[in-house]
Design an enzyme around this catalytic site. Structure first.
Site, PDB file in Angstrom:
ATOM      1  N   ASN A  15      -4.853 -34.641  46.548  1.00  0.00           N
ATOM      2  CA  ASN A  15      -5.843 -34.649  45.462  1.00  0.00           C
ATOM      3  C   ASN A  15      -6.107 -33.189  45.096  1.00  0.00           C
ATOM      4  OD1 ASN A  15      -8.024 -34.860  43.787  1.00  0.00           O
ATOM      5  ND2 ASN A  15      -9.464 -35.515  45.373  1.00  0.00           N
ATOM      6  N   LYS A  17      -7.715 -31.998  42.633  1.00  0.00           N
ATOM      7  CA  LYS A  17      -8.999 -31.742  41.957  1.00  0.00           C
ATOM      8  C   LYS A  17      -8.753 -30.833  40.744  1.00  0.00           C
ATOM      9  CE  LYS A  17     -11.122 -32.505  46.387  1.00  0.00           C
ATOM     10  NZ  LYS A  17     -12.254 -32.342  47.274  1.00  0.00           N
ATOM     11  N   HIS A 101     -13.968 -41.269  43.404  1.00  0.00           N
ATOM     12  CA  HIS A 101     -14.069 -40.145  44.334  1.00  0.00           C
ATOM     13  C   HIS A 101     -15.542 -39.713  44.432  1.00  0.00           C
ATOM     14  CE1 HIS A 101     -13.725 -36.157  46.059  1.00  0.00           C
ATOM     15  NE2 HIS A 101     -12.557 -36.552  46.536  1.00  0.00           N
ATOM     16  N   GLU A 103     -16.898 -36.932  44.416  1.00  0.00           N
ATOM     17  CA  GLU A 103     -17.302 -35.898  43.446  1.00  0.00           C
ATOM     18  C   GLU A 103     -17.593 -36.523  42.086  1.00  0.00           C
ATOM     19  OE1 GLU A 103     -13.947 -33.361  44.153  1.00  0.00           O
ATOM     20  OE2 GLU A 103     -14.755 -32.896  46.137  1.00  0.00           O
ATOM     21  N   GLU A 173     -13.733 -41.497  52.866  1.00  0.00           N
ATOM     22  CA  GLU A 173     -13.974 -40.061  52.820  1.00  0.00           C
ATOM     23  C   GLU A 173     -15.455 -39.782  53.052  1.00  0.00           C
ATOM     24  OE1 GLU A 173     -10.701 -37.956  50.398  1.00  0.00           O
ATOM     25  OE2 GLU A 173     -12.228 -38.597  48.989  1.00  0.00           O
ATOM     26  N   GLY A 179     -14.138 -30.923  51.958  1.00  0.00           N
ATOM     27  CA  GLY A 179     -14.157 -29.505  51.587  1.00  0.00           C
ATOM     28  C   GLY A 179     -15.050 -28.656  52.475  1.00  0.00           C
ATOM     29  N   SER A 219     -11.319 -32.835  54.900  1.00  0.00           N
ATOM     30  CA  SER A 219     -10.833 -31.737  55.747  1.00  0.00           C
ATOM     31  C   SER A 219      -9.654 -32.129  56.630  1.00  0.00           C
ATOM     32  CB  SER A 219     -11.986 -31.145  56.575  1.00  0.00           C
ATOM     33  OG  SER A 219     -12.998 -30.658  55.708  1.00  0.00           O
ATOM     34  N   GLY A 241      -8.027 -29.649  49.949  1.00  0.00           N
ATOM     35  CA  GLY A 241      -7.705 -28.245  50.214  1.00  0.00           C
ATOM     36  C   GLY A 241      -6.327 -28.005  50.823  1.00  0.00           C
TER      37      GLY A 241
HETATM   38  P1  PGA Z   1     -10.610 -31.974  51.390  1.00  0.00           P
HETATM   39  O1  PGA Z   1     -10.814 -33.009  50.177  1.00  0.00           O
HETATM   40  O2  PGA Z   1      -9.310 -32.322  52.059  1.00  0.00           O
HETATM   41  O3  PGA Z   1     -10.566 -30.614  50.729  1.00  0.00           O
HETATM   42  O4  PGA Z   1     -11.780 -32.132  52.297  1.00  0.00           O
HETATM   43  C1  PGA Z   1     -10.504 -34.362  50.316  1.00  0.00           C
HETATM   44  C2  PGA Z   1     -10.848 -35.121  49.067  1.00  0.00           C
HETATM   45  O5  PGA Z   1     -11.859 -34.793  48.437  1.00  0.00           O
HETATM   46  O6  PGA Z   1     -10.141 -36.050  48.649  1.00  0.00           O
END
Ligand code: PGA
Length: 263
Positions: A15, A17, A101, A103, A173, A179, A219, A241
């Site tokens: 992903n 983003k 998601h 976000e 998640e 993140g 993460s 990330g």
């Molecule tokens: P992250 O994001 O691996 O940076 O924690 C995961 C996601 O939001 O799908």
């Protein structure tokens, strides 16, 4: 009887983003794609921003890597300025689409009911939804993780035709792990994954429950993927990330090989 995960093919999805221009997408794929063996035994999906989908589809052609979008509008077409329909995603070569998601829930006001509309539209189009669920830190600390996730799963899947339920991918998640570098322990993740599988079993029966792939996200990195993937009900990852650099994303998708070497 203990469930086995042998029938579920692992899936690792990137992903991205709001990262990477088309030129950066091209540079990543030119480095990454030649490394991906055709017999990886794991589905690999990359979800770049909308503007790079066409370019990514062209570059991925002939590879075993599949394309996904990060969001979609539930309407087939119309006066919805700035939005992209399921048909447009399919036309540009997407097979997957991330919906709900955290976000999008947090910053763009998406609700479980809205996620459900997207779910139905995406399935109708023949795309595979990767629907995200997960609790905030406050919800975890209030011991409401399982109740929150149960509601998110049930409401996202409302009225899904039973023939489509097996195709759905769910990403658990925990919001506090996204993140932040703070990953859920394998025990914390497995507990929720198993609870999700139990919900699916209650609602749709064993076959669906055993077929649906449940990804962990938050993460996930090359140094924690193996212990997470060792959990019975974790079938892959949705990675932010650590998917942005081709070396680290390759280490993630190649976790089985690394596991064999480390033994
Ligand atoms: P992250 O994001 O691996 O940076 O924690 C995961 C996601 O939001 O799908």
């Amino acid at each position: 009887m203990a469930e086995t995960s042998t029938s579920r093919r692992p899936l690792i999805a990137a992903n991205w983003k709001m990262f990477k221009t088309p030129a950066e997408t091209e540079a990543f794929l030119k480095e990454f794609l030649p490394k991906v063996p055709s017999d990886l035994n794991c589905d690999v999906v990359i979800c770049p921003p909308f503007i790079s989908l066409g370019l990514a589809a062209a570059l991925m052609k002939g590879s075993s890597v599949q394309l996904g979008a990060q969001n979609v509008n539930e309407n087939p077409e119309g006066a919805f300025t700035g939005e992209i329909s399921p048909g447009m995603l399919a036309a540009v070569g997407c097979q997957y689409v991330v919906i709900g998601h955290s976000e999008r829930r947090q910053y763009f006001g998406e609700t479980n009911a809205g996620v459900n509309k997207k779910m139905l539209a995406v399935l109708k189009q023949g795309l595979i939804p990767i629907v995200c669920v997960g609790e905030t830190l406050a919800e975890r600390e209030a011991n409401s993780t399982l109740a929150v996730v149960e509601r998110q799963v049930k409401e996202a899947l409302l009225n899904v035709p039973s023939a489509d339920t097996k195709k759905i991918v769910i990403a658990y998640e925990p919001v506090w792990a996204i993140g932040t570098g703070r990953v859920a322990t394998p025990q914390q993740a497995q507990e929720v994954h198993l609870a999700i599988r139990d919900i699916l079993k209650d609602q749709y029966g064993s076959l669906t429950s055993l077929s649906v792939r449940i990804l962990y996200g938050g993460s996930m990195k090359p140094d924690n993927i193996i212990e997470l993937m060792n959990c019975e009900d974790i079938d892959g990852g949705l990675v932010g990330g650590a998917s942005l650099k081709s070396d680290s994303f390759f280490e993630l998708i190649n976790y089985r090989q690394r596991k064999a070497v480390e033994r």
